[in-house]
Design a protein around this motif. Structure first.
Motif, PDB file in Angstrom:
ATOM      1  N   ALA A 162       0.837  -1.198   0.000  1.00 58.00           N
ATOM      2  CA  ALA A 162       0.000   0.000   0.000  1.00 58.00           C
ATOM      3  C   ALA A 162       0.869   1.245   0.000  1.00 58.00           C
ATOM      4  O   ALA A 162       0.532   2.259  -0.618  1.00 58.00           O
ATOM      5  CB  ALA A 162      -0.922  -0.015   1.217  1.00 58.00           C
ATOM      6  N   THR A 163       2.004   1.172   0.680  1.00 57.64           N
ATOM      7  CA  THR A 163       2.930   2.308   0.715  1.00 57.64           C
ATOM      8  C   THR A 163       3.407   2.655  -0.685  1.00 57.64           C
ATOM      9  O   THR A 163       3.529   3.831  -1.039  1.00 57.64           O
ATOM     10  CB  THR A 163       4.137   1.971   1.610  1.00 57.64           C
ATOM     11  N   LEU A 211       1.232   4.896  -2.623  1.00 57.82           N
ATOM     12  CA  LEU A 211       1.356   6.310  -2.251  1.00 57.82           C
ATOM     13  C   LEU A 211       2.584   6.927  -2.905  1.00 57.82           C
ATOM     14  O   LEU A 211       2.589   8.102  -3.268  1.00 57.82           O
ATOM     15  CB  LEU A 211       1.443   6.473  -0.729  1.00 57.82           C
ATOM     16  N   VAL A 224      -3.254  10.498   1.754  1.00 50.24           N
ATOM     17  CA  VAL A 224      -4.054   9.593   2.581  1.00 50.24           C
ATOM     18  C   VAL A 224      -5.477  10.116   2.718  1.00 50.24           C
ATOM     19  O   VAL A 224      -6.447   9.353   2.617  1.00 50.24           O
ATOM     20  CB  VAL A 224      -3.397   9.416   3.965  1.00 50.24           C
ATOM     21  N   ARG A 273      -7.377   9.288  -0.374  1.00 50.57           N
ATOM     22  CA  ARG A 273      -7.683   7.871  -0.477  1.00 50.57           C
ATOM     23  C   ARG A 273      -8.809   7.471   0.492  1.00 50.57           C
ATOM     24  O   ARG A 273      -9.704   6.697   0.125  1.00 50.57           O
ATOM     25  CB  ARG A 273      -6.429   7.037  -0.184  1.00 50.57           C
ATOM     26  N   LEU A 326      -3.882   2.747   5.697  1.00 53.14           N
ATOM     27  CA  LEU A 326      -3.522   4.032   5.089  1.00 53.14           C
ATOM     28  C   LEU A 326      -3.071   5.033   6.140  1.00 53.14           C
ATOM     29  O   LEU A 326      -2.053   5.722   5.965  1.00 53.14           O
ATOM     30  CB  LEU A 326      -4.714   4.586   4.307  1.00 53.14           C
TER      31      LEU A 326
END
Length: 547
Positions: A219-220, A223, A299, A302, A339
């Motif tokens: 997930a990082t 970003l 974040v 999202r 997140l």
């Protein structure tokens, strides 16, 4: 809060969310994509996807499909009863395919490839992975010429199995929904193996600026995609005012890695300082951390999307992809918590991975001061083990083509470019008689019609040396036959070459003296005068300004 539901439909795992829409949207997803196909079979999944959907949809029903790096998907949206009928028809065809439209659809796919072309992002995959795995995103499905109904049917049975499938719905499974798929197994993606290049490195791409690097899937990392795009936007558009649409994307390439890409259009006036500008940006990403405010904003966006009822199906879509990775899907709240837990240090670690594996594509007119190694076809000592063919334009062109049982070699003097037969990904067999042997590293050698003396023999030898299963039949091309230079131009070009001048003029002088002596000996003064006039005219014809 959106709730993720899961069930099974005829042995296929199904994830769904309740959106309250009066229609139904369905995504049938299979774990197999372009990266799973060898070059010799590239395009086979695309052909099956096209054939399965031929004649479907229309009116209130929207039906589509796609083949991506790791997946093949079928999408249906419309009235619930119509979606049920379409899914039943699609899966019935996938379990027992027919090929009445095979040749017609092959032509359609070639037309689609010609229209689509290749962008900078697609070519970046080829530069990194060659002619295998994710590198096939940079090729226009050359394996289509080898496809047969029998081979495609076997591929369909293996790929379109219920254990290798997952269904996503934006509402509960309707009554009467059936998925007729055979038994099989979940297929894991093959490892994405880059070619053996020293990184970071650069290459020329006339399509514009493109940067790519390998990162760990997380997930990082998604970003980090947003950080890269914002960095390019601030530097090239806001700072330089020389770009309109900087972009970035994140594309998984195997079970654990993804390719993070970014790029932009650039105005010509930026080219003198483009390389330094971009490399400064990459160095800042490698050594520093993105501003905490950037991460907070990303974040926040999202999380807002997670709460948007129009984006609710994304939760089921994400769960489906996790299922095909053998990972337990996350709930809505678990994704939001994940997140919020991401901080700039984690994103910086991903950007460090990106910078350490950087491949930079720049337009050819970019000012370049060797800041990075520039990727070019590897060269080594010429071996000439096999039959050697001289250029049709010899002596103007000194290249030699050597066809052997172990390699195809293109040499000038003692330096050669080589494709080893055992490392070949495929041999393009064009209808015009030409050939192109490409290695798994993505480098290849063309054999153009008429370019070599005895080129038809060279082609026959090459065809015999390369195993038949690597032959890739291709349509004839227009305007590729080599136009041989005239006799006079071949020799004048050779005379003008600096390396040949001393030897050639020494030979001319020796011949002149010999004939002049003969003229004197036999007392024919007119022969000597005519020879002098002719030699002077010859010299004037081959001299270049400044000689």
């Amino acid at each position: 809060m959106t709730v993720l539901h899961q069930t099974e439909v005829d042995g296929v795992r199904c994830f769904w969310v309740e959106t309250g829409r009066p229609t139904l949207a369905a995504l049938l997803l299979f774990r197999q994509g372009m990266a799973d196909e060898p070059l010799t079979e590239s395009g086979w999944l695309h052909m099956l996807e096209h054939l399965a959907l031929h004649g479907r949809g229309g009116g209130a029903l929207h039906v589509n499909g796609s083949v991506t790096t790791l997946h093949t998907s079928f999408n249906v949206h419309g009235p619930s009863a119509g979606v049920v009928d379409q899914l039943a028809g699609i899966t019935a065809w996938l379990s027992d395919p027919t090929f009445r439209e095979f040749e017609r659809e092959r032509g359609v796919l070639r037309a689609e490839a010609a229209m689509r072309g290749q962008g900078t992002g697609g070519r970046a995959f080829g530069w990194r992975y060659g002619a295998q795995g994710p590198g096939l995103l940079s090729h226009d499905e050359p394996g289509m010429g080898r496809a047969t109904p029998e081979l495609l049917a076997e591929r369909a049975r293996r790929v379109f199995a219920r254990q290798n499938a997952v269904l996503v719905l934006d509402g509960p499974p309707p009554e009467g929904l059936t998925l007729t798929l055979p038994e099989g197994s979940l297929l894991d993606p093959p490892p994405a193996v880059p070619v053996e290049d020293t990184l970071p490195a650069a290459y020329v791409d006339e399509g514009g600026l493109v940067l790519s690097g390998v990162v760990t899937r997380s997930a990082t990392a998604t970003l980090a995609e947003a950080v890269l795009q914002r960095s390019l936007h601030e530097r090239l558009r806001d700072g330089e005012g020389a770009a309109y649409a900087p972009w970035a994307t994140y594309e998984p390439v195997d079970a654990t890695h993804a390719l993070l890409l970014g790029g932009s259009d650039v105005l010509p006036e930026l080219l003198p300082r483009l390389a330094d500008n971009v490399l400064q940006l990459v160095e800042a990403l490698r050594l520093g951390e993105p501003p905490p405010a950037w991460i907070d904003e990303i974040v926040e966006a999202r999380v807002q999307q997670m709460h948007d009822p129009y984006a609710a199906t994304a939760l089921a879509w994400r769960a489906a992809h996790f299922h095909l990775q053998r990972i337990e899907p996350q709930t809505h709240q678990e994704i939001i918590d994940e997140l919020h837990a991401i901080d700039p240090t984690q994103v910086a670690a991903t950007l460090h991975e990106f910078a350490e594996t950087l491949l930079l594509g720049v337009p050819g007119k970019t000012t370049w001061d060797d800041q990075l190694p520039m990727l070019t076809f590897p060269e080594g000592p010429a071996q000439r083990e096999g039959t050697t063919y001289r250029s049709a334009d010899w002596p103007a062109h000194e290249e030699r083509l050597t066809v052997g049982r172990e390699r195809l070699e293109l040499s000038v003097g003692d330096i050669a470019r080589t494709v080893e037969i055992e490392d070949a990904a495929g041999l393009f067999v064009f209808g015009d008689g030409g050939r192109y042997l490409i290695g798994r590293d993505g480098w290849g050698i063309h054999v153009l019609p008429g370019a070599w003396r005895g080129w038809s023999d060279a082609v026959a030898e090459l065809d015999a040396a390369v195993p038949a299963h690597l032959h890739l039949p291709q349509p004839a091309r227009e305007g590729v036959s080599h136009q041989r230079l005239s006799f006079l131009r071949r020799w004048l070009t050779s005379v003008r070459r600096p390396a040949n001048k001393v030897a050639i003029w020494s030979l001319v002088a020796a011949l002149y003296v010999a004939i002049l002596l003969i003229a004197v000996a036999v007392d024919v003064p007119r022969l000597g005068i005519g020879l002098t006039i002719g030699l002077t005219a010859f010299i004037q014809g081959v001299r270049k300004p400044g000689d």
